[in-house]
Design a protein around this motif. Sequence first.
Motif, PDB file in Angstrom:
ATOM      1  N   GLN A 216     -10.258  -3.859 -11.065  1.00 40.92           N
ATOM      2  CA  GLN A 216      -8.929  -3.373 -10.674  1.00 40.92           C
ATOM      3  C   GLN A 216      -8.017  -3.211 -11.887  1.00 40.92           C
ATOM      4  O   GLN A 216      -7.260  -2.248 -11.982  1.00 40.92           O
ATOM      5  CB  GLN A 216      -8.323  -4.271  -9.601  1.00 40.92           C
TER       6      GLN A 216
ATOM      7  N   LEU B 252      -9.943 -12.555 -20.978  1.00 38.86           N
ATOM      8  CA  LEU B 252      -9.979 -12.966 -19.569  1.00 38.86           C
ATOM      9  C   LEU B 252     -11.287 -13.697 -19.236  1.00 38.86           C
ATOM     10  O   LEU B 252     -11.308 -14.620 -18.430  1.00 38.86           O
ATOM     11  CB  LEU B 252      -9.824 -11.721 -18.694  1.00 38.86           C
TER      12      LEU B 252
ATOM     13  N   SER C 241      -5.529 -18.499 -13.465  1.00 39.67           N
ATOM     14  CA  SER C 241      -6.292 -18.956 -14.628  1.00 39.67           C
ATOM     15  C   SER C 241      -6.880 -17.766 -15.385  1.00 39.67           C
ATOM     16  O   SER C 241      -6.976 -17.789 -16.612  1.00 39.67           O
ATOM     17  CB  SER C 241      -7.327 -20.029 -14.258  1.00 39.67           C
ATOM     18  N   MET C 242      -7.195 -16.663 -14.672  1.00 41.81           N
ATOM     19  CA  MET C 242      -7.629 -15.448 -15.388  1.00 41.81           C
ATOM     20  C   MET C 242      -6.472 -14.875 -16.208  1.00 41.81           C
ATOM     21  O   MET C 242      -6.655 -14.440 -17.344  1.00 41.81           O
ATOM     22  CB  MET C 242      -8.154 -14.400 -14.404  1.00 41.81           C
TER      23      MET C 242
ATOM     24  N   VAL D 170      -6.229  -5.585  -1.813  1.00 44.44           N
ATOM     25  CA  VAL D 170      -7.258  -4.639  -1.396  1.00 44.44           C
ATOM     26  C   VAL D 170      -8.393  -5.343  -0.650  1.00 44.44           C
ATOM     27  O   VAL D 170      -8.940  -4.814   0.301  1.00 44.44           O
ATOM     28  CB  VAL D 170      -7.818  -3.868  -2.619  1.00 44.44           C
ATOM     29  N   TRP D 171      -8.715  -6.527  -1.092  1.00 44.36           N
ATOM     30  CA  TRP D 171      -9.897  -7.182  -0.510  1.00 44.36           C
ATOM     31  C   TRP D 171      -9.574  -8.488   0.195  1.00 44.36           C
ATOM     32  O   TRP D 171     -10.336  -8.940   1.045  1.00 44.36           O
ATOM     33  CB  TRP D 171     -10.943  -7.444  -1.595  1.00 44.36           C
TER      34      TRP D 171
ATOM     35  N   HIS E 190       0.827  -1.186   0.000  1.00 40.30           N
ATOM     36  CA  HIS E 190       0.000   0.000   0.000  1.00 40.30           C
ATOM     37  C   HIS E 190       0.878   1.258   0.000  1.00 40.30           C
ATOM     38  O   HIS E 190       0.694   2.165  -0.812  1.00 40.30           O
ATOM     39  CB  HIS E 190      -0.860  -0.045   1.259  1.00 40.30           C
TER      40      HIS E 190
ATOM     41  N   GLY F 225      -4.054  -6.124  -7.020  1.00 46.88           N
ATOM     42  CA  GLY F 225      -5.346  -5.739  -6.460  1.00 46.88           C
ATOM     43  C   GLY F 225      -5.871  -6.715  -5.430  1.00 46.88           C
ATOM     44  O   GLY F 225      -6.738  -6.376  -4.627  1.00 46.88           O
ATOM     45  N   VAL F 226      -5.323  -7.930  -5.445  1.00 50.28           N
ATOM     46  CA  VAL F 226      -5.737  -8.933  -4.464  1.00 50.28           C
ATOM     47  C   VAL F 226      -5.643  -8.389  -3.037  1.00 50.28           C
ATOM     48  O   VAL F 226      -6.502  -8.638  -2.200  1.00 50.28           O
ATOM     49  CB  VAL F 226      -4.864 -10.214  -4.600  1.00 50.28           C
TER      50      VAL F 226
ATOM     51  N   GLN G 230      -1.433  -4.926 -12.238  1.00 54.52           N
ATOM     52  CA  GLN G 230      -2.460  -4.227 -11.460  1.00 54.52           C
ATOM     53  C   GLN G 230      -3.574  -5.181 -11.027  1.00 54.52           C
ATOM     54  O   GLN G 230      -4.074  -5.096  -9.903  1.00 54.52           O
ATOM     55  CB  GLN G 230      -2.988  -3.029 -12.238  1.00 54.52           C
ATOM     56  N   MET G 231      -3.932  -6.097 -11.913  1.00 54.15           N
ATOM     57  CA  MET G 231      -4.979  -7.055 -11.554  1.00 54.15           C
ATOM     58  C   MET G 231      -4.539  -7.914 -10.371  1.00 54.15           C
ATOM     59  O   MET G 231      -5.288  -8.073  -9.408  1.00 54.15           O
ATOM     60  CB  MET G 231      -5.314  -7.927 -12.758  1.00 54.15           C
TER      61      MET G 231
ATOM     62  N   THR H 150      -6.951 -18.941  -8.913  1.00 54.68           N
ATOM     63  CA  THR H 150      -8.029 -18.295  -9.668  1.00 54.68           C
ATOM     64  C   THR H 150      -7.470 -17.147 -10.510  1.00 54.68           C
ATOM     65  O   THR H 150      -7.804 -16.998 -11.692  1.00 54.68           O
ATOM     66  CB  THR H 150      -9.115 -17.755  -8.710  1.00 54.68           C
ATOM     67  N   TYR H 151      -6.611 -16.341  -9.905  1.00 59.25           N
ATOM     68  CA  TYR H 151      -6.007 -15.224 -10.645  1.00 59.25           C
ATOM     69  C   TYR H 151      -5.086 -15.738 -11.743  1.00 59.25           C
ATOM     70  O   TYR H 151      -4.974 -15.132 -12.808  1.00 59.25           O
ATOM     71  CB  TYR H 151      -5.249 -14.289  -9.692  1.00 59.25           C
TER      72      TYR H 151
ATOM     73  N   ARG I 181     -12.794 -17.075   3.309  1.00 58.55           N
ATOM     74  CA  ARG I 181     -13.212 -18.350   2.724  1.00 58.55           C
ATOM     75  C   ARG I 181     -12.169 -18.994   1.811  1.00 58.55           C
ATOM     76  O   ARG I 181     -12.249 -20.173   1.494  1.00 58.55           O
ATOM     77  CB  ARG I 181     -14.550 -18.167   1.995  1.00 58.55           C
ATOM     78  N   LEU I 182     -11.182 -18.209   1.371  1.00 61.03           N
ATOM     79  CA  LEU I 182     -10.196 -18.725   0.430  1.00 61.03           C
ATOM     80  C   LEU I 182      -8.784 -18.643   0.999  1.00 61.03           C
ATOM     81  O   LEU I 182      -8.440 -17.701   1.698  1.00 61.03           O
ATOM     82  CB  LEU I 182     -10.223 -17.881  -0.857  1.00 61.03           C
TER      83      LEU I 182
END
Lengths: 209, 209
Positions: free
Chosen positions: B162, B193, A188-189, A169-170, A107, A166-167, A162-163, A185-186, A176-177
């Motif tokens: 993001q 994506l 595979s995206m 941030v939330w 941050h 961004g993880v 950036q994608m 998951t990121y 749960r993960l």
Amino acid sequence: MARTTGSDGGRTEAAIREAAISLIARYGYEAVSMRQLAAEVGVQAAALYRYFPTKEDLLFTLMREHMEGLLAAWDAARLATADPRARLAAFVRNHIRFHVERRHSTHVSNMELRSLSRDNLTQILRLRTSYEKELRQILRDGAEAGVFVIDDVGLTAIAIIQMITGVIVWFRPDERLSVEEVAETYLSMTMRLTGAEMPREVQHVHAHA
Amino acid sequence: MARTTGSDGGRTEAAIREAAISLIARYGYEAVSMRQLAAEVGVQAAALYRYFPTKEDLLFTLMREHMEGLLAAWDAARLATADPRARLAAFVRNHIRFHVERRHSTHVSNMELRSLSRDNLTQILRLRTSYEKELRQILRDGAEAGVFVIDDVGLTAIAIIQMITGVIVWFRPDERLSVEEVAETYLSMTMRLTGAEMPREVQHVHAHA
């Protein structure tokens, strides 16, 4: 209990860094004073200045160490393989793991470029560029090998970074993960974004990692 | 030249907002004082408090208006079509255009959630959720129609937002690329994506827009 000056000094310096990262992440660099930081650590302001002659030295040190740590982590995580998909997977996994473990520091590093003097900014941007270059090389190799479909290597590298940054941030690892699930998951995206099929070997390597 | 009190007031309020966005983006909310802001606008601090009783009222107003503006822009840009790919394209283009035009405001909105009191934070997060819900619905519809491949609708929505918001960090419209070119590159990354082929109609609609 006797302590050597050296280890005391090391502890104090580590405590200063930790407190600085957390205060700056919370209030912003401009709002945090050396006095407030000294109070948080429990030392005199004079002690602070022994380690960091100015507030900007402190900020610059935090940001430089963050980037050097990231480059070192990538150096340790990079694979010897030539397969761009496996290299991209290693990059994404390392990036997410590194940043999730250093949310406040990430941050600060992303927010406070605005607070650096020109020379210090140049040095930090140089480190960032050399990190991004690693990703650009993977993307370029993949495009040349015909395993990635990429319109613009530079924009794609920035978009991916950036994608996946961004993880932080939330994401909180106790929800749960797990970090690994989020990273997958990121990943595979990212693979779809680069037009790649996730190769079976890459999945396999990870399942046994 | 005679001015009505109303229009003077409107101008002052607009000047306060603009100066506040730019000061907070530069120094961070905590570091900016109402006194400093009044000096920047060229009014007495008392005048400021007439429009915004507290500094947090001001921040909250800026953040609320940013989100309401984004929702209104999307309301105007959304398409009547049922095609999830065309809707996703409209979403990405609107999002990038809106944020590129409001870089400082976006910066403040993303950074200063930390500075809101609980009630105000809840309201802002509610607006953000209703915006993200729009994207999640498009992704869900696309997945159900078999035109998107999506592992996790929630994570994919966050990742896309993001990635495309990140444009404001590096993009300046006067450089080598126009807003439209950047939006198209990000759109084709978003389409890949989500596992979608960019339909020819969507490209066509845009070329003539």
